[in-house]
Design a protein around this motif. Structure first.
Motif, PDB file in Angstrom:
ATOM      1  N   LYS A   1       0.687  -1.115  -0.123  1.00  0.00           N
ATOM      2  CA  LYS A   1       0.052  -0.071   0.058  1.00  0.00           C
ATOM      3  C   LYS A   1       0.977   1.290  -0.216  1.00  0.00           C
ATOM      4  N   LYS A   2       2.202   1.158   0.214  1.00  0.00           N
ATOM      5  CA  LYS A   2       2.840   2.186   0.308  1.00  0.00           C
ATOM      6  C   LYS A   2       3.082   3.073  -1.189  1.00  0.00           C
ATOM      7  N   PRO A   3       3.104   4.326  -1.137  1.00  0.00           N
ATOM      8  CA  PRO A   3       3.173   4.934  -2.513  1.00  0.00           C
ATOM      9  C   PRO A   3       4.343   4.608  -3.027  1.00  0.00           C
ATOM     10  N   LEU A   4       4.360   4.834  -4.403  1.00  0.00           N
ATOM     11  CA  LEU A   4       5.869   4.582  -5.002  1.00  0.00           C
ATOM     12  C   LEU A   4       6.753   5.651  -4.646  1.00  0.00           C
ATOM     13  N   GLN A   5       7.873   5.336  -4.541  1.00  0.00           N
ATOM     14  CA  GLN A   5       9.166   5.917  -4.122  1.00  0.00           C
ATOM     15  C   GLN A   5       9.792   6.455  -5.089  1.00  0.00           C
ATOM     16  N   ASN A   6      10.173   7.786  -5.300  1.00  0.00           N
ATOM     17  CA  ASN A   6      10.971   8.534  -6.266  1.00  0.00           C
ATOM     18  C   ASN A   6      12.657   7.660  -6.305  1.00  0.00           C
ATOM     19  N   ALA A   7      13.198   7.532  -7.289  1.00  0.00           N
ATOM     20  CA  ALA A   7      14.584   7.034  -7.220  1.00  0.00           C
ATOM     21  C   ALA A   7      15.368   8.000  -8.218  1.00  0.00           C
ATOM     22  N   THR A   8      16.827   8.185  -7.738  1.00  0.00           N
ATOM     23  CA  THR A   8      17.678   9.276  -8.390  1.00  0.00           C
ATOM     24  C   THR A   8      18.920   8.225  -8.869  1.00  0.00           C
ATOM     25  N   PHE A   9      19.232   8.466  -9.904  1.00  0.00           N
ATOM     26  CA  PHE A   9      20.493   7.790 -10.357  1.00  0.00           C
ATOM     27  C   PHE A   9      21.240   8.823 -11.142  1.00  0.00           C
ATOM     28  N   ASP A  10      22.612   8.371 -10.820  1.00  0.00           N
ATOM     29  CA  ASP A  10      23.448   9.002 -11.437  1.00  0.00           C
ATOM     30  C   ASP A  10      23.763   8.615 -12.976  1.00  0.00           C
ATOM     31  N   GLU A  11      23.537   7.398 -13.222  1.00  0.00           N
ATOM     32  CA  GLU A  11      23.540   6.795 -14.874  1.00  0.00           C
ATOM     33  C   GLU A  11      23.041   5.659 -14.524  1.00  0.00           C
ATOM     34  N   ILE A  12      22.212   5.359 -15.708  1.00  0.00           N
ATOM     35  CA  ILE A  12      21.373   4.362 -15.984  1.00  0.00           C
ATOM     36  C   ILE A  12      21.781   3.858 -17.579  1.00  0.00           C
ATOM     37  N   THR A  13      22.140   2.523 -17.605  1.00  0.00           N
ATOM     38  CA  THR A  13      22.346   1.796 -18.914  1.00  0.00           C
ATOM     39  C   THR A  13      21.314   0.778 -19.221  1.00  0.00           C
ATOM     40  N   VAL A  14      20.360   0.965 -20.295  1.00  0.00           N
ATOM     41  CA  VAL A  14      19.520   0.010 -20.811  1.00  0.00           C
ATOM     42  C   VAL A  14      19.478  -0.223 -22.121  1.00  0.00           C
ATOM     43  N   HIS A  15      18.755  -1.389 -22.523  1.00  0.00           N
ATOM     44  CA  HIS A  15      18.505  -1.558 -24.010  1.00  0.00           C
ATOM     45  C   HIS A  15      17.161  -0.784 -24.490  1.00  0.00           C
TER      46      HIS A  15
END
Length: 246
Positions: free
Chosen positions: A30-44
């Protein structure tokens, strides 16, 4: 001590632990979605979707690039050998996109970029692009009149079938039939640089016939041309004339 070892106590103790564990799990969900902070992300690939799962934006590399989205369905497209992003409207249908790429091979240098915005259930109404194949380069902005029919999945399949055909009379006939079945958009205005090194503005009527050309040619000379319905220049203005009818 007998109390803590009795079966009744163990049963109560086990029930209490189960209830506490279930409450903890439910509270976590039930907890609200938490914001996340990234310095760098690598995805396809990144899929941005609405709460109900409707896709709205897809950012992808070339290997994972999607096909054409039509009302929530991803229709495979073998001709999309590119990286970029696809814009998708509220109903899950493609609404435009941005693609880009480039490489150097035995034939020379190649580069392209294309940003477009589509009419509802149809093709691109506005696009900005640049293309380079060796020494041949063009870039510009186009404003288009799209057709009134909604693009069906069968059109994509027919187009891909045509693309796989070898050059020759059969391919030419197939293109003629394809354009008769699915009339393409009409480019009404184009401003940009052409492969002949000229730069200019071309305006067309609703049938796609050129009616006005304003250009600076490759040699640097300016010209304005007015054309009739048959494509004949009926009046022109150049640096050598102040207006001459034909």
């Amino acid at each position: 001590m007998k109390l803590f070892s009795s079966q009744r106590f163990l049963a109560i103790y086990s029930g209490v632990l189960t209830a506490v564990f279930a409450a903890t799990v439910l509270t976590a969900f039930k907890k609200p979605l938490q914001n996340a902070t990234f310095d760098e992300i690598t995805v396809h690939r990144i899929n941005v979707v609405e709460p109900d799962g409707t896709p709205r934006l897809i950012v992808s590399n070339k290997a994972s690039f999607p096909g054409a989205y039509i009302h929530g369905k991803d229709i495979p497209r073998t001709d999309r050998n590119t990286a970029g992003m696809i814009f998708i409207n509220d109903e899950g249908t493609e609404n435009g996109g941005l693609i880009f790429g480039g490489l150097k091979d035995a034939q020379g240098e190649h580069s392209y970029g294309h940003l477009s915005f589509d009419r509802y259930d149809q093709d691109q109404a506005l696009n900005l692009e640049q293309n380079q194949d060796g020494e041949r380069r063009n870039s510009g902005l186009s404003i288009n009149d799209t057709q009134g029919y909604p693009i069906p999945a069968q059109m994509i399949a027919d187009a891909q079938s045509f693309e796989s055909m070898p050059d020759g009379p059969g391919r030419a006939q197939a293109l003629k039939e394809l354009m008769a079945k699915y009339p393409p958009y009409v480019r009404r205005a184009y401003f940009g640089r052409s492969v002949d090194h000229s730069v200019g503005l071309t305006l067309r009527d609703e049938q796609g016939r050129e009616r006005l050309r304003v250009a600076v040619k490759a040699d640097g000379s300016p010209a304005i041309e007015l054309l009739d319905e048959s494509g004949k220049v009926v009046n022109e203005l150049t640096s050598e004339t102040k207006g001459r009818s034909r």
